[in-house]
Design a protein around this motif. Structure first.
Motif: not given
Length: 354
Positions: A210-221
């Motif tokens: 959205e609004q040229d922002l890529f927001l991404r959740l990723r695993l943190h291990l």
């Protein structure tokens, strides 16, 4: 009815560009079908239908008719017509689409299976009126990974289509919007480019563009921490920010992500899901607010929700979010300042026709 008009009020106070003479329709998906509510007269036009993927486009709603396997357009005057150029082919097993933010363009993907049993996709774009139709991307799942191309969003300038290498049938296992390997397709050349950090991604996690922002959740291990990190990529300025999410024990799913219209706040969803889609289903959901100005985070609901709720949009000048319960077909509101959860009305809120 009282709750319905409360919803009309809370949403309409966020609309500042309308005039008294302009007719506004609010759209809901209810147990009785698709309902159009005239906010001036209170008139209710309900079309008995069973559908999904409801999408507001100008003065109409595009949806997939489950009973007839067709893409349809519904209007508040009661008309229902076939979409003139977006339809599944005889060999299609699925069709998906996305609309540009200015509602000028539409992209759609037809998914089918070839003679070797591999998923194949063909993605096309066109102006909303059907002009300038062209195929911009085709792909075959040569690794038999059961992945299909899924259109996700247009860039702000409508020069790029963002897509996902999407696990087919994932909806059977999770209620949230989740992705595996997101990429960009240049609409002029058809060139495919993986988005930042998506190389070799094995996380089925939430994200949005959205609004040229890529927001991404990723695993943190790591050895001392398990959870998710939120990656924020400025796709124009090529800036990357990583923020650890709130750590919650045994929360194994990250889902829907929402950026506020003013670009200053993010809502993301964490959940603990067991036996989804079965009689023994167990679901606990927590919504978290991230202030992008201060980078401070706060959990919005102290007690995890056990019903299937999803955030779909902001309201009341970015002080509340709209939630829908897709199983019970209800609309709720969560105040981000107080954490109060309020049942607004029966029916799933789809959007506004102006």
């Amino acid at each position: 009815m009282k709750r319905l008009f409360l919803l009309l009020f809370t949403l309409l106070i966020t609309i500042t560009s309308t005039t008294q003479a302009q007719t506004i329709w609010m759209v809901f998906y209810t147990d009785n079908g698709l309902a159009f509510i005239n906010t001036i007269t209170g008139e209710n036009v309900t079309l008995p239908l069973t559908g999904e993927r409801f999408t507001i486009v100008n003065n109409s709603v595009i949806y997939f008719d489950n009973q007839h396997g067709r893409v349809m357009i519904a209007y508040p005057d009661g008309r229902q017509v076939d979409h003139p150029f977006i339809q599944p082919a005889a060999e299609s097993r699925r069709i998906d689409w996305v609309i540009s933010d200015d509602e000028a363009w539409i992209a759609w993907t037809l998914t089918s299976t070839d003679t070797q049993g591999r998923l194949t996709t063909r993605t096309s774009i066109a102006e909303i009126n059907g002009s300038n139709q062209r195929v911009i991307f085709t792909e075959t799942d040569n690794t038999n990974s059961n992945l299909r191309a899924l259109p996700v969003a247009f860039s702000a300038d409508n020069q790029t289509l963002y897509m996902d290498s999407h696990p087919d049938g994932i909806g059977q296992f999770t209620p949230f919007s989740q992705y595996v390997g997101m990429f960009a397709v240049d609409l002029a050349t058809g060139a495919k480019t993986l988005l930042p950090g998506e190389e070799g991604s094995s996380c089925i996690c939430g994200g949005t563009i959205e609004q040229d922002l890529f927001l991404r959740l990723r695993l943190h291990l790591t050895t001392d921490s398990t959870g998710f990190d939120l990656y924020i990529y400025d796709l124009i300025g090529n800036v990357e920010t990583v923020i650890p999410t709130i750590r919650l024990t045994n929360y194994n799913t990250s889902g829907d992500v929402l950026l506020s219209p003013d670009g200053k706040q993010i809502i993301y969803t964490l959940a603990r899901i067991q036996n989804f889609g079965t009689a023994n289903q167990s679901l606990q959901t927590v919504f978290v607010l991230l202030d992008l100005v201060t980078n401070e985070q706060s959990r919005l609901n102290d007690t995890a929700l056990t019903s299937l709720m999803r955030p779909i949009g902001w309201t009341e000048n970015n002080t509340a979010i709209m939630l829908i319960d897709t199983l019970e077909r209800e609309t709720w509101k969560l105040n981000i300042e107080t954490g109060d959860l309020q049942h607004i009305t029966d029916g799933i809120y789809i959007g506004i026709l102006q």
